[in-house]
Design a protein around this motif. Structure first.
Motif, mmCIF file in Angstrom:
data_model
loop_
_atom_site.group_PDB
_atom_site.id
_atom_site.type_symbol
_atom_site.label_atom_id
_atom_site.label_comp_id
_atom_site.label_asym_id
_atom_site.label_seq_id
_atom_site.Cartn_x
_atom_site.Cartn_y
_atom_site.Cartn_z
ATOM 1 N N UNK A 16 -40.647 25.068 100.762
ATOM 2 C CA UNK A 16 -40.111 25.391 99.644
ATOM 3 C C UNK A 16 -40.547 26.782 98.864
ATOM 4 N N UNK A 17 -41.684 27.095 99.357
ATOM 5 C CA UNK A 17 -41.869 28.567 98.627
ATOM 6 C C UNK A 17 -41.280 29.477 99.690
ATOM 7 N N UNK A 18 -41.224 29.184 100.748
ATOM 8 C CA UNK A 18 -40.648 30.280 101.831
ATOM 9 C C UNK A 18 -39.228 30.501 101.502
ATOM 10 N N UNK A 19 -38.541 29.379 101.135
ATOM 11 C CA UNK A 19 -36.988 29.516 100.880
ATOM 12 C C UNK A 19 -36.830 30.199 99.367
ATOM 13 N N UNK A 20 -37.820 30.176 98.475
ATOM 14 C CA UNK A 20 -37.765 30.740 97.275
ATOM 15 C C UNK A 20 -38.048 32.306 97.567
ATOM 16 N N UNK A 21 -39.148 32.541 98.442
ATOM 17 C CA UNK A 21 -39.426 33.942 98.603
ATOM 18 C C UNK A 21 -38.418 34.611 99.317
ATOM 19 N N UNK A 22 -37.805 34.055 100.515
ATOM 20 C CA UNK A 22 -36.923 34.771 101.458
ATOM 21 C C UNK A 22 -35.412 34.826 100.917
ATOM 22 N N UNK A 27 -41.124 36.895 94.351
ATOM 23 C CA UNK A 27 -42.355 37.521 94.867
ATOM 24 C C UNK A 27 -43.708 36.563 94.559
ATOM 25 N N UNK A 28 -43.572 35.803 93.459
ATOM 26 C CA UNK A 28 -44.719 34.891 93.209
ATOM 27 C C UNK A 28 -44.512 33.825 94.193
ATOM 28 N N UNK A 29 -43.618 33.325 94.738
ATOM 29 C CA UNK A 29 -43.437 32.243 95.752
ATOM 30 C C UNK A 29 -44.054 32.779 97.044
ATOM 31 N N UNK A 30 -43.793 34.401 97.198
ATOM 32 C CA UNK A 30 -44.477 34.660 98.464
ATOM 33 C C UNK A 30 -46.034 34.483 98.336
#
Length: 59
Positions: A16-22, A27-30
């Motif tokens: 989930x966080x990878x999708x938000x980041x990429x 950047x916070x999701x990264x």
């Protein structure tokens, strides 16, 4: 089996966080992704140690 369930939950969080980041450039999701990956690494190492101990008990 509890650790495997925890590992699955961490992988879902990382996904989930990878999708938000990429995809969204969040950047916070990264940062959260990196944290989740570190937790996965630690848990996987603990799980490997447990498996090795159980395997060696039968010898």
């Amino acid at each position: 089996m509890e650790k495997i369930a925890e590992l699955k939950a961490l992988v879902e969080t990382a996904e989930k966080e990878g999708a938000a980041f990429y995809e969204k450039g969040n950047k916070a999701a990264g940062t959260r992704l990196r944290n989740a990956l570190q937790q996965i690494k630690v848990l996987a190492t603990d799980l490997r140690k447990d498996v090795t101990e159980k395997k060696n008990e039968t010898k």
